[in-house]
Design an enzyme around this catalytic site. Sequence first.
Site, PDB file in Angstrom:
ATOM      1  N   ASN A 192      -7.140  17.198  -4.541  1.00 53.22           N
ATOM      2  CA  ASN A 192      -6.701  15.839  -4.868  1.00 53.22           C
ATOM      3  C   ASN A 192      -6.158  15.947  -6.291  1.00 53.22           C
ATOM      4  O   ASN A 192      -6.923  16.097  -7.238  1.00 53.22           O
ATOM      5  CB  ASN A 192      -7.892  14.899  -4.783  1.00 53.22           C
ATOM      6  CG  ASN A 192      -7.588  13.437  -4.972  1.00 53.22           C
ATOM      7  OD1 ASN A 192      -8.487  12.643  -5.215  1.00 53.22           O
ATOM      8  ND2 ASN A 192      -6.324  13.022  -4.861  1.00 53.22           N
TER       9      ASN A 192
ATOM     10  N   ASN B  26      -1.730   5.202  -9.289  1.00 54.22           N
ATOM     11  CA  ASN B  26      -1.481   5.895  -8.021  1.00 54.22           C
ATOM     12  C   ASN B  26      -0.037   6.380  -7.938  1.00 54.22           C
ATOM     13  O   ASN B  26       0.825   5.972  -8.720  1.00 54.22           O
ATOM     14  CB  ASN B  26      -1.795   4.968  -6.846  1.00 54.22           C
ATOM     15  CG  ASN B  26      -3.257   4.612  -6.763  1.00 54.22           C
ATOM     16  OD1 ASN B  26      -4.125   5.465  -6.934  1.00 54.22           O
ATOM     17  ND2 ASN B  26      -3.548   3.339  -6.515  1.00 54.22           N
TER      18      ASN B  26
ATOM     19  N   CYS C 288     -11.266  12.750  -1.560  1.00 53.26           N
ATOM     20  CA  CYS C 288     -11.466  11.474  -2.247  1.00 53.26           C
ATOM     21  C   CYS C 288     -12.924  11.389  -2.662  1.00 53.26           C
ATOM     22  O   CYS C 288     -13.810  11.301  -1.812  1.00 53.26           O
ATOM     23  CB  CYS C 288     -11.090  10.306  -1.346  1.00 53.26           C
ATOM     24  SG  CYS C 288     -11.326   8.684  -2.120  1.00 53.26           S
ATOM     25  N   GLY C 289     -13.168  11.417  -3.970  1.00 54.97           N
ATOM     26  CA  GLY C 289     -14.535  11.396  -4.460  1.00 54.97           C
ATOM     27  C   GLY C 289     -15.223  10.057  -4.281  1.00 54.97           C
ATOM     28  O   GLY C 289     -16.389   9.994  -3.878  1.00 54.97           O
ATOM     29  N   THR C 290     -14.504   8.956  -4.576  1.00 56.51           N
ATOM     30  CA  THR C 290     -15.106   7.641  -4.359  1.00 56.51           C
ATOM     31  C   THR C 290     -15.345   7.409  -2.872  1.00 56.51           C
ATOM     32  O   THR C 290     -16.322   6.762  -2.481  1.00 56.51           O
ATOM     33  CB  THR C 290     -14.216   6.528  -4.923  1.00 56.51           C
ATOM     34  OG1 THR C 290     -12.899   6.624  -4.365  1.00 56.51           O
ATOM     35  CG2 THR C 290     -14.138   6.592  -6.439  1.00 56.51           C
ATOM     36  N   GLY C 291     -14.451   7.965  -2.024  1.00 55.30           N
ATOM     37  CA  GLY C 291     -14.615   7.818  -0.579  1.00 55.30           C
ATOM     38  C   GLY C 291     -15.780   8.615  -0.038  1.00 55.30           C
ATOM     39  O   GLY C 291     -16.520   8.152   0.845  1.00 55.30           O
TER      40      GLY C 291
ATOM     41  N   HIS D  45     -13.514   0.646  -0.209  1.00 56.24           N
ATOM     42  CA  HIS D  45     -13.447   1.587   0.899  1.00 56.24           C
ATOM     43  C   HIS D  45     -13.893   0.926   2.189  1.00 56.24           C
ATOM     44  O   HIS D  45     -14.764   0.050   2.201  1.00 56.24           O
ATOM     45  CB  HIS D  45     -14.343   2.799   0.632  1.00 56.24           C
ATOM     46  CG  HIS D  45     -13.798   3.710  -0.411  1.00 56.24           C
ATOM     47  ND1 HIS D  45     -13.014   4.801  -0.109  1.00 56.24           N
ATOM     48  CD2 HIS D  45     -13.908   3.684  -1.764  1.00 56.24           C
ATOM     49  CE1 HIS D  45     -12.672   5.411  -1.234  1.00 56.24           C
ATOM     50  NE2 HIS D  45     -13.194   4.747  -2.247  1.00 56.24           N
TER      51      HIS D  45
ATOM     52  N   CYS E 216     -11.567   6.710  -9.828  1.00 60.51           N
ATOM     53  CA  CYS E 216     -11.220   7.878  -9.020  1.00 60.51           C
ATOM     54  C   CYS E 216     -12.265   8.960  -9.260  1.00 60.51           C
ATOM     55  O   CYS E 216     -12.409   9.437 -10.390  1.00 60.51           O
ATOM     56  CB  CYS E 216      -9.824   8.383  -9.387  1.00 60.51           C
ATOM     57  SG  CYS E 216      -9.329   9.851  -8.459  1.00 60.51           S
ATOM     58  N   GLY E 217     -12.989   9.333  -8.229  1.00 58.35           N
ATOM     59  CA  GLY E 217     -14.069  10.302  -8.375  1.00 58.35           C
ATOM     60  C   GLY E 217     -13.590  11.703  -8.683  1.00 58.35           C
ATOM     61  O   GLY E 217     -14.153  12.393  -9.550  1.00 58.35           O
ATOM     62  N   ASN E 218     -12.562  12.162  -7.985  1.00 58.25           N
ATOM     63  CA  ASN E 218     -12.010  13.481  -8.298  1.00 58.25           C
ATOM     64  C   ASN E 218     -11.299  13.458  -9.641  1.00 58.25           C
ATOM     65  O   ASN E 218     -11.338  14.427 -10.406  1.00 58.25           O
ATOM     66  CB  ASN E 218     -11.047  13.931  -7.196  1.00 58.25           C
ATOM     67  CG  ASN E 218     -11.765  14.268  -5.912  1.00 58.25           C
ATOM     68  OD1 ASN E 218     -12.835  14.867  -5.926  1.00 58.25           O
ATOM     69  ND2 ASN E 218     -11.176  13.880  -4.787  1.00 58.25           N
TER      70      ASN E 218
ATOM     71  N   GLU F 189      -5.793   7.009   1.425  1.00 63.14           N
ATOM     72  CA  GLU F 189      -6.059   6.275   0.186  1.00 63.14           C
ATOM     73  C   GLU F 189      -5.017   5.186  -0.056  1.00 63.14           C
ATOM     74  O   GLU F 189      -3.818   5.410   0.133  1.00 63.14           O
ATOM     75  CB  GLU F 189      -6.050   7.226  -1.004  1.00 63.14           C
ATOM     76  CG  GLU F 189      -7.261   8.130  -1.089  1.00 63.14           C
ATOM     77  CD  GLU F 189      -7.456   8.688  -2.476  1.00 63.14           C
ATOM     78  OE1 GLU F 189      -7.484   7.886  -3.443  1.00 63.14           O
ATOM     79  OE2 GLU F 189      -7.577   9.918  -2.610  1.00 63.14           O
ATOM     80  N   ARG F 190      -5.506   4.049  -0.528  1.00 63.84           N
ATOM     81  CA  ARG F 190      -4.578   2.987  -0.893  1.00 63.84           C
ATOM     82  C   ARG F 190      -3.728   3.471  -2.065  1.00 63.84           C
ATOM     83  O   ARG F 190      -4.225   4.077  -3.017  1.00 63.84           O
ATOM     84  CB  ARG F 190      -5.309   1.685  -1.245  1.00 63.84           C
ATOM     85  CG  ARG F 190      -6.079   1.699  -2.538  1.00 63.84           C
ATOM     86  CD  ARG F 190      -6.568   0.297  -2.917  1.00 63.84           C
ATOM     87  NE  ARG F 190      -7.232   0.312  -4.215  1.00 63.84           N
ATOM     88  CZ  ARG F 190      -7.668  -0.765  -4.847  1.00 63.84           C
ATOM     89  NH1 ARG F 190      -7.512  -1.961  -4.289  1.00 63.84           N
ATOM     90  NH2 ARG F 190      -8.253  -0.670  -6.020  1.00 63.84           N
TER      91      ARG F 190
END
Length: 276
Positions: A11, A62, A220-223, A153, A71-73, A211-212
């Site tokens: 990502n 984005n 996707c880290g948050t996902g 999410h 964004c987690g990543n 991802e939006r």
Amino acid sequence: MRFTKMHGCKNDFVIVNCFDENVDKPSDVALKVCDRRDGIGADGLILILPVDGADAFMQIYNSDGSKDTMCGNGIRCVAKYLYDHGLISPDRREFSVDTPVGVKKIALEIRDGKAQIISVDMGQPVITSELPEQINVNGKSLRFFGIDTGTPHSIYFVQDNHEIANINSWADSDFAREGVYFENHERFPERTTSDFVEIISRDEINMRVFERGCGETMACGTGATASVYAGFLAGKLNREVLVHLKGGNLRIRVAEDNHCFLIGPAVEVFSGEWLS
């Protein structure tokens, strides 16, 4: 504009150190630099900015130019950048990064003088739907879990949704076409990231994400965080889960206070100068 290309489980992001650089009209810049044919190529543009009360502030845009919240990543890439490029002291293993949804605590694992594995306290996710909630997407009757981990999410466990049971084997073109319906469904006025989860065991899942603002991404880290938390709440998953994504693996741990910890790598690819 000096930049550094980085990724977390593929990502990928264009990182700009705004302690030294100034970026005018960042939404427009994001559209240009993220283009994979005419630009550098990335899922997003991340600005690292000075801030009071934390070691740095992270702002992400984005690839479609939209400003996002978390964004987690990306925050793992920011953490690695801060350490590896000397913006924090080399003897530190814990520090903090502020975001539009609050300060996140970071812990580092150092190898050969570089940050390799980064743990992020993502806080306690927020439930945003019934558990589960029924929805009709492009003629498909499905059940999803709404979880916000700093960005919204919608989690679909494929074993519970026979109409998308084979989604992890869909062709990329089919996934891209269908993903637009999920992202822009009227149920989600601010759009949503859609996570499609196949449970392997109580400790392991496969996941594919749309991802939006980006479309399909390699991770996707948050996902991953939202998906594990949803599975934990539903009694499907344990507190610590290995998440397999197209770009690599992440580990999510749900602590006793329901704070979720995102653990995974970050990689620096190259640095350069954007002249446009």
